[in-house]
Design a protein around this motif. Structure first.
Motif, PDB file in Angstrom:
ATOM      1  N   GLY A 106       2.581  10.386  39.944  1.00  0.00           N
ATOM      2  CA  GLY A 106       1.271  10.217  40.563  1.00  0.00           C
ATOM      3  C   GLY A 106       1.135  10.982  41.860  1.00  0.00           C
ATOM      4  O   GLY A 106       0.080  11.568  42.145  1.00  0.00           O
ATOM      5  N   ILE A 107       2.207  11.005  42.690  1.00  0.00           N
ATOM      6  CA  ILE A 107       2.137  11.712  43.974  1.00  0.00           C
ATOM      7  C   ILE A 107       2.062  13.219  43.741  1.00  0.00           C
ATOM      8  O   ILE A 107       1.246  13.919  44.361  1.00  0.00           O
ATOM      9  N   TRP A 108       2.889  13.748  42.844  1.00  0.00           N
ATOM     10  CA  TRP A 108       2.917  15.190  42.633  1.00  0.00           C
ATOM     11  C   TRP A 108       1.612  15.702  42.012  1.00  0.00           C
ATOM     12  O   TRP A 108       1.133  16.783  42.342  1.00  0.00           O
ATOM     13  N   ASN A 109       1.014  14.926  41.124  1.00  0.00           N
ATOM     14  CA  ASN A 109      -0.204  15.349  40.428  1.00  0.00           C
ATOM     15  C   ASN A 109      -1.482  14.798  41.062  1.00  0.00           C
ATOM     16  O   ASN A 109      -2.558  14.950  40.470  1.00  0.00           O
ATOM     17  N   ASN A 110      -1.373  14.162  42.246  1.00  0.00           N
ATOM     18  CA  ASN A 110      -2.549  13.573  42.908  1.00  0.00           C
ATOM     19  C   ASN A 110      -3.295  12.630  41.968  1.00  0.00           C
ATOM     20  O   ASN A 110      -4.528  12.574  41.939  1.00  0.00           O
ATOM     21  N   ASP A 111      -2.544  11.879  41.168  1.00  0.00           N
ATOM     22  CA  ASP A 111      -3.120  11.008  40.137  1.00  0.00           C
ATOM     23  C   ASP A 111      -3.057   9.563  40.619  1.00  0.00           C
ATOM     24  O   ASP A 111      -1.970   8.986  40.734  1.00  0.00           O
ATOM     25  N   LEU A 112      -4.224   8.988  40.874  1.00  0.00           N
ATOM     26  CA  LEU A 112      -4.304   7.595  41.308  1.00  0.00           C
ATOM     27  C   LEU A 112      -4.540   6.634  40.154  1.00  0.00           C
ATOM     28  O   LEU A 112      -4.665   5.423  40.375  1.00  0.00           O
ATOM     29  N   GLY A 113      -4.608   7.159  38.938  1.00  0.00           N
ATOM     30  CA  GLY A 113      -4.841   6.296  37.786  1.00  0.00           C
ATOM     31  C   GLY A 113      -6.301   6.154  37.451  1.00  0.00           C
ATOM     32  O   GLY A 113      -7.199   6.629  38.160  1.00  0.00           O
ATOM     33  N   ILE A 114      -6.558   5.496  36.319  1.00  0.00           N
ATOM     34  CA  ILE A 114      -7.938   5.322  35.845  1.00  0.00           C
ATOM     35  C   ILE A 114      -8.721   4.421  36.795  1.00  0.00           C
ATOM     36  O   ILE A 114      -9.886   4.674  37.094  1.00  0.00           O
ATOM     37  N   GLN A 115      -8.106   3.381  37.301  1.00  0.00           N
ATOM     38  CA  GLN A 115      -8.778   2.436  38.192  1.00  0.00           C
ATOM     39  C   GLN A 115      -8.506   2.813  39.652  1.00  0.00           C
ATOM     40  O   GLN A 115      -8.060   2.001  40.454  1.00  0.00           O
ATOM     41  N   LYS A 116      -8.788   4.060  39.996  1.00  0.00           N
ATOM     42  CA  LYS A 116      -8.458   4.564  41.336  1.00  0.00           C
ATOM     43  C   LYS A 116      -9.320   3.951  42.420  1.00  0.00           C
ATOM     44  O   LYS A 116      -8.937   3.964  43.595  1.00  0.00           O
TER      45      LYS A 116
END
Length: 969
Positions: free
Chosen positions: A562-572
């Motif tokens: 998540g940190i490397w891809n700037n991905d906070l998830g679907i429920q960001k």
């Protein structure tokens, strides 16, 4: 069929007899059982009848064991006396053809089924009772005198099989070749069938002797199909409607159909069904034998019908008329007694296959029905039907109760079968880690020493050898092997199984909840779960001081992916601290967090995302500052983990520190040689002596960290270190973050994350974090390790605070039900309360997980208000009631010796029925309360609590009630 065997229907416990028919040898042998010890059958020949006319069908008389009938190739039927070959009755026919079947009835009638011939009957029924009773007369043995049948049926139709109904000797069922099955009542003179079923399964008809409404039939040769019929459900026919469509109130087809009763996929030949026999001691138990020796037993059961409905349904029913609706029957169990001789699971010669069988009318050593079998080499055995598994119950505290029948090892009647219950308890007062260690030691599997060998620098011992080459498991495979209790060396005994079943219970009683450091101690012996809770503890600490919050978003519990891809998830949106604004720049937040934490620039590789690498390393527990790295290395050396300390220093590009770690402490000579190899690699002095040193060290050390260092010094490429899968995933990810370029790093993180999710590798949490991405990983882990406890406790830190998922809600309810079932009510309350606290987000005061309603409360009998300190229950200052003025400003504590009073109406609680003082506990913080207990001995506060007798509803102090019941109950 060359030989056959039949069990005497009149056999008893003391007189057990059977008959063996030898078609090729033209003989019958009458035998009596001498003994049976549960394995070996001993029998004695009573008599043998030789020179029997050549026959292709036979039947044993049910009312006289000395009488047998044979159907010859010419179509004649001959009735023989086993004990006297001179006495016989021949029943010739007008047109010669094959006799396919003969059968006796209990009323002395004999039916024969013949092949088709034009303008002649193929089903003849004789009454031979008078001829048999006059068997001593000279005319019995002479007899080729023509005896007229009492019934002639089935004109110009080939009959393949016949059976009389045992309780109705005037009713028979027969199979018409390639056409139908018919039920005849020979008392009717019109020659028409009462019931007819259109089918091609007309061979080997068998009637259930315990429920004659049901009978079975088999398909033609090379068609292993079995049908079970209910004669009450067949279409009625008359002379005018015979063979037409069934009536509207009847069922088309059989009640149960086995289209492929015998599978020939693993057999060379196409099987044919040789024999169908119903059990004489258990209703609905049908045995079937194929020509290949494949032997199966089909257990069927009827649908339950209440007694009133059954009485109404069967009222005024004749024996063969169609019912409005009979019971449905279902297949309960199929027993594979023996496979075909050429089956891949069978190792048996063709002459060793079963060629005939029959059920006995007695119970075996386990109280279940038995069958007698005849093999091609004339061997006779007894097979006992496996009954249902014993009743078994496992209690909430991991105690086991099993019912067992008390029977011997001989034939028994079905009535006298007593039952006993054996109980086995799990071992108490043992921690979960000790239980697991003992189980692994008993099975001689990978124990804690082997785990330390993989995760540290201890001597490897014998290791896992495959020939001359050692087999090194990957980190994930080593964790799976740690919990693999089905090895070739042995299986778990019942005691160990109960101990294993009680592991979650033991961990709970040790305090396995949300204290990460305590969980690490409880999970001793499992470094993978310990690493999980170490990571969670580090993430929980960062979330507690909001060190992972920047730019209005919360990056707590994110993994490397998540940190490397700037991905906070679907429920960001749940990670937003402020609801204002919609755009979230994760890259800026990552940089701000790195600056605030003052993370060192420990990445030697050129990269476009240095801050992302720093934060990823920080989440892994790597990328340490120089001083902290030295402290960590010294601690590992002090613990004897020299190679782990050296590998950590090598990953941080500190070869000198790694050299010191290998040479200091309790390092072995192999560690010192490894330090020389490392020094030679750093200086570039890789001569022949250095290569010999590397090869020698490789033989001496085989723990993951030593192999990782050797992979680096041997080839000088960090990709070889990444290929060393026995190295823990956290360290491999750290190597990738430091030494791979951006493109390679992205591919490696994506691949490693997908593999961890697919295999349920618990160490993959370092990549997924406690996010939505970790749910399938935990789901696979729970399936593999039978551990729902750990995934739920881990995910409770982030759900529902940062995301929600229905599977987590289901796990939470299942876990609460488990705690209630095991009577762990206080741990369940602790779980509920602490889960609710963990669900409070940073930008809210109320928890997202609603607290459970109060289950116990005290209320005033006078005003029905709760006796608590809630200000909402206190009287308002404007309340003019005189009762309010004496409640000490709404406090539930009045005078220290007056007990508890209602803050609303001022009434006392009842008096203790033993000491007659007011009930209630004085508040030590109130005036007089502290002085009352200052000199008193510290005691359990529940001693002063209210106890209520459920019999008379009297109330007393808890301590007084305990003393009274101890002295008087």
């Amino acid at each position: 069929m060359e030989t056959a065997i039949r069990w005497s229907p009149s056999a008893t416990t003391s007189q057990q007899r059977f008959l063996v028919a030898d078609v090729n040898g033209r003989s019958f042998t009458h035998c009596r059982v001498e003994s049976y010890d549960g394995k070996d059958l001993r029998f004695k020949n009573i008599s043998t009848l030789h020179k029997v006319p050549t026959f292709r069908a036979f039947d044993w008389s049910p009312h006289d064991e000395a009488i047998v009938a044979v159907g010859q190739w010419s179509g004649e039927a001959t009735v023989l006396h086993i004990d006297d070959s001179s006495q016989s009755v021949s029943l010739p026919i007008k047109h010669q053809r094959l006799c396919n079947a003969v059968t006796f009835s209990k009323a002395g009638r004999l039916a024969t089924g013949l092949e088709r011939v034009r303008n002649d009957f193929c089903l003849n029924v004789w009454d031979i009772s008078q001829r048999l009773s006059a068997g001593a007369s000279p005319g019995l043995g002479s007899g080729r005198q023509y005896l007229e049948p009492i019934r002639k049926l089935a004109s110009s139709e080939a009959i393949t099989s016949i059976k009389f109904f045992p309780s109705q000797p005037d009713v028979l069922v027969c199979g018409v070749k390639g056409a139908c099955i018919r039920v005849y009542d020979i008392r009717e003179n019109n020659g028409t069938s009462a019931v007819q079923f259109q089918t091609s399964c007309v061979h080997n008809i068998a009637i259930d002797p315990l429920d004659e409404n049901y009978f079975a039939s088999a398909g033609p040769p090379k068609d292993p199909m079995i049908h079970i019929w209910d004669r009450r459900m067949g279409p009625q026919s008359s002379a005018a409607t015979l063979g037409l469509a069934p009536s509207h109130n009847s069922q088309n087809g059989p009640m149960v159909e086995f289209r492929k009763a015998f599978d020939n996929s693993n057999s060379m030949a196409q099987p044919s069904i040789w024999s169908l026999r119903y059990c004489k001691g258990q209703s609905g138990c049908l045995g079937a034998l194929a020509s290949t020796g494949d032997y199966k037993i089909f257990e069927t059961k009827k649908e339950y019908t209440s007694e009133p409905a059954r009485s109404k349904e069967y009222h005024n029913m004749t024996s063969y008329r169609t019912l409005p609706g009979a019971e449905q029957i279902f297949t309960k169990r199929i027993h594979q007694v023996e496979h075909a001789f050429d089956h891949i699971k069978s190792n048996r010669a063709e002459n060793k296959r079963i060629v005939s069988f029959d059920f006995t009318n007695l119970a075996g050593s386990k109280g279940m029905p038995c069958a007698i079998t005849l093999r091609g080499d004339q061997t006779i055995d007894i097979y006992e039907l496996r009954g249902p598994p014993p009743a078994l119950s496992v209690s909430a505290v991991s105690s086991l109760a099993i019912s067992k029948r008390n029977v011997g090892v001989a034939f028994h009647d079905n009535e006298d079968l007593s039952v006993r219950v054996d109980t086995l308890f799990s071992q108490e007062n043992l921690s979960a880690a000790i239980c697991l260690r003992g189980i692994r030691a008993k099975l001689d599997m990978r124990g804690p020493a082997d785990v330390r060998k993989i995760r540290s620098s201890e001597p490897p011992g014998e290791g896992n050898d495959l020939g001359d080459e050692k087999v090194h498991l990957s980190s994930r495979e080593a964790h799976e092997a740690l919990y693999d209790y089905q090895s070739a060396d042995g299986k778990l005994d019942m005691q160990d199984a109960l101990n294993l079943f009680s592991i979650p219970h033991r961990r709970i009683t040790q305090g396995y909840l949300f204290d990460c450091q305590k969980n690490v101690e409880i999970l001793a012996g499992d470094p993978w779960l310990q690493e999980l809770w170490t990571w969670i503890g580090r993430a929980k600490s960062n979330a507690g001081d909001e060190s992972m919050v920047a730019e209005g978003i919360d990056l707590s519990y994110l993994g490397v992916f998540g940190i490397w891809n700037n991905d906070l998830g679907i429920q960001k949106n749940a990670r937003k601290i402020s609801k204002t604004g919609t755009d979230v720049d994760v890259s800026i937040a990552v940089g701000e967090i790195c600056d605030r934490l003052q993370l060192p620039e420990s990445c030697p590789r050129e990269t476009a995302y240095p801050k992302h690498r720093q934060l990823c390393l920080y989440s892994c527990g790597l990328g340490l500052p120089r001083q902290q790295l030295e402290t960590t290395v010294k601690d590992l050396v002090r613990q004897g983990q020299n190679t782990k300390a050296a590998a950590l220093a090598v990953i941080h590009d500190q070869p000198k520190l790694a050299f010191l770690a290998l040479r200091n402490g309790s390092g072995s000579p192999a560690h010192r040689e490894l330090s020389l190899a490392l020094a030679g690699f750093v200086k570039g002095a890789t001569d022949d002596m250095w290569e010999e040193t590397v090869r020698h060290v490789a033989k001496e050390l085989d723990d993951p960290y030593a192999r990782a260092i050797l992979a680096l010094v041997s080839y000088g490429d960090w990709h070889d270190v990444l290929a060393e899968t026995s190295l823990p995933l956290r360290d491999r990810v750290g190597v990738a973050l430091m030494y791979l370029d951006d493109e390679e790093l992205s591919k490696y993180i994506a691949t490693a994350t997908a593999d961890s999710i697919r295999h349920g590798a618990i160490e993959g949490i370092v990549l997924t974090g406690l996010t939505e991405q970790s749910i399938p990983l935990f789901e696979t882990y729970a399936f593999k390790f039978s551990d729902l406890q750990t995934p739920l406790l881990a995910l409770s830190h982030s759900s529902p605070r940062y995301f929600t998922h229905p599977l987590i809600d289901h796990w939470r309810q299942s876990y609460r039900a488990f705690l209630n079932a095991t009577r762990l009510f206080l741990p369940r309350v602790h779980f509920d309360v602490q889960s609710t606290k963990l669900s409070i987000p940073a930008n809210r005061q109320k928890p997202l997980l609603p607290p459970h309603p109060r289950q116990v409360s005290l209320s005033c009998n006078n005003c029905d208000q709760a006796l608590d300190r809630n200000p909402e229950n206190s009287p308002s200052p404007a309340d003019p009631s005189p009762a309010a003025s004496i409640t000490n400003h709404g406090s539930i504590f009045g005078d220290p010796r007056s007990g508890t009073v209602c803050p609303r109406c001022g009434r006392h609680m009842p008096r203790c029925v033993i000491c007659m003082l007011w009930l209630g506990m004085p508040d030590p913080s109130s005036k007089g309360g502290a002085s009352l207990g200052a000199g008193a001995k510290k005691r359990d506060p529940l001693q002063d609590f209210v106890a209520v007798c459920r019999g008379c509803w009297h109330m007393s102090h808890g301590g007084h009630a305990e003393e009274w019941f101890r002295d008087h109950a």
